[in-house]
Design an enzyme around this catalytic site. Structure first.
Site, mmCIF file in Angstrom:
data_model
loop_
_atom_site.group_PDB
_atom_site.id
_atom_site.type_symbol
_atom_site.label_atom_id
_atom_site.label_comp_id
_atom_site.label_asym_id
_atom_site.label_seq_id
_atom_site.Cartn_x
_atom_site.Cartn_y
_atom_site.Cartn_z
ATOM 1 C CD1 TRP A 66 -7.219 8.662 -1.494
ATOM 2 C CD2 TRP A 66 -8.047 8.650 0.586
ATOM 3 N NE1 TRP A 66 -6.258 9.185 -0.666
ATOM 4 C CE2 TRP A 66 -6.742 9.199 0.626
ATOM 5 C CE3 TRP A 66 -8.770 8.550 1.778
ATOM 6 C CZ2 TRP A 66 -6.150 9.625 1.806
ATOM 7 C CZ3 TRP A 66 -8.182 8.983 2.949
ATOM 8 C CH2 TRP A 66 -6.885 9.521 2.956
ATOM 9 N NE ARG A 93 2.510 0.870 3.522
ATOM 10 C CZ ARG A 93 3.650 0.176 3.570
ATOM 11 N NH1 ARG A 93 4.011 -0.437 4.686
ATOM 12 N NH2 ARG A 93 4.444 0.118 2.509
ATOM 13 C CB CYS A 98 -0.927 0.010 1.218
ATOM 14 S SG CYS A 98 -1.971 1.479 1.313
ATOM 15 C CD GLU A 127 -5.672 2.272 -6.509
ATOM 16 O OE1 GLU A 127 -5.920 1.175 -5.978
ATOM 17 O OE2 GLU A 127 -5.865 3.365 -5.943
#
Length: 419
Positions: A241, A71, A68, A246
């Protein structure tokens, strides 16, 4: 004490010491808590985190997630304690609350909902990969057009088996599918007001808007397990979010997903006669500009990949200041668009660490795995003979004609039809 109990005790104690240190507990308070947990495990019970330990454990699991990039905001995670859930109806209700809390009128809130542990016997399982996702309909036969998201073909087939029906279009939002107590899965519709979507348009090129693209506002991963102090929670959906790539680069751009780069290039009037025109690169940049523009116009939280990369570097710096090494998988953190222009591309020191608490991949339910194998291996040969190897493909042929009848299937849900 047997080996299993000893291992569980070690895991729980290690976590509690980490929790106590990070939250400023005095040694006397920490020792008392550890002793109580040891006694419970000694009686054959499992470690069950307190409400405070659960919240911090979920946040640290996000902090430890090597894949991720977002973070920096791990301490803002809202945690919904759904460990008392025992039925499919209760589970679906908790998931709908998660959707409402996370959407937050467009100002997306990071949320995790934690269902009962694997030790509880409740066996709550969320079958969706993401709580919100579009259906996939393979082509019904030679010369037919596939529709929707190919990544959802198998799950769509499952939903069809359970009685759900969509329109057969490109953007049918799938229902929630949950099971409890080892029973068969059940589907539940999601009310329209809990499924905000963003229509994709470009600030300068109207042709992109005419493509009819859209995407849902909140990415909620729902098929991973949460582990805290050796206790595993098989259902713990969570969200942040979107980063624009993506959607614009992967969901719309990947050949195995919506594969819309050529359509975008044509909408822009680009020359596709040769790779040397770099039409793919130009199209994907403009598509990502469109995604950013559209989400901001709709008032929905989103971050661009350059800002996200800078935020990750700040997160690494903060962790180093606290004496913690950042677990990071380079191949997951570099953005799919212009990665060499971001600082994460040049970080050769990243490494993935074995940390706890953590988010874990887990095996899919056997029924869903069977459908995935069927969609992966059976479709090519079946399509050549004019049959649909994936069950979702067979339904696609008549989906539009029977859409009205299909919607009535929502009445099978105890919450009634989707609004």
């Amino acid at each position: 004490m047997n080996g299993g109990s000893s291992r569980r005790e070690e895991q729980a104690e290690a976590w509690l010491r980490q929790f106590g240190m990070e939250n400023g507990w005095e040694e006397e308070r920490l020792a008392a808590r550890i002793e109580a947990v040891r006694a419970a495990i000694g009686r054959g019970e499992a470690y069950e985190p307190s409400a405070e330990e659960l919240v911090w454990g979920a946040r640290v699991a996000w902090r430890n997630n090597s894949r991720c990039i977002g973070r920096l905001f791990w301490q803002t995670l809202d945690v919904i304690d759904a460990r008392g859930v025992r039925t499919e109806e209760e589970a679906a209700g908790a998931l709908l609350r998660h959707l409402e809390t996370a959407a937050n009128g467009g100002r997306i809130r990071p949320v995790m909902t934690v269902f009962p542990s694997a030790d509880s016997g409740a066996d709550i399982r969320v079958w969706n990969h993401q709580l919100l996702r579009y259906a996939g309909y393979p082509a019904a036969g030679p010369g037919e057009q596939r529709r929707g998201d190919p990544a959802s073909d198998a799950f769509t087939a499952l939903c069809l088996e359970l009685g759900w029906r969509g329109t057969g279009g490109d953007f049918d939002l799938l229902p929630l599918v949950v099971s409890a107590g080892g029973g068969e899965p059940r589907w539940f519709p999601i009310p329209a007001h809990l499924t905000p979507e963003v229509a994709i348009e470009h600030p300068e090129h109207e042709g992109i808007g005419r493509l009819g693209l859209r995407w849902y506002a909140v990415p909620i991963i729902s098929d991973m397990a949460l582990e805290i102090g050796g206790t595993v929670y098989p259902a713990a959906p969570f969200n942040g979010w979107y980063m624009e790539t993506e959607i614009g680069a992967r969901n719309f751009g990947d050949p195995g997903r919506y594969d819309r780069i050529a359509a975008v290039a044509d909408a822009l009037g680009l020359d596709r006669s040769s790779n040397t025109t770099l039409w793919k690169d130009r199209a994907i940049v403009e598509l990502n500009i469109a995604v950013l523009h559209s989400f901001r116009k709709a008032g929905v939280s989103i971050v661009d990949h350059h800002t996200a990369a800078d935020q990750f570097v700040r997160f690494q710096r903060q962790e180093a200041e606290r004496g913690r090494e950042t677990s990071a998988r380079w191949s997951w953190l570099i953005p799919p668009l212009s990665p060499s222009l971001t600082p994460v591309w040049h970080d050769a020191g990243m490494r993935e660490l074995e940390l706890s608490p953590r988010l874990l991949p887990q095996d899919k339910p056997a029924r869903l795995e069977r459908l995935e194998r069927q969609c992966r291996s059976g479709f090519g040969a079946a399509a050549a003979s004019g049959a649909a190897g994936c069950p979702a493909g067979a339904a696609h042929a008549g989906a539009s004609a029977g859409a009205g009848a299909g919607v009535s299937g929502a009445a099978r849900c105890p919450f009634g039809a989707s609004s």
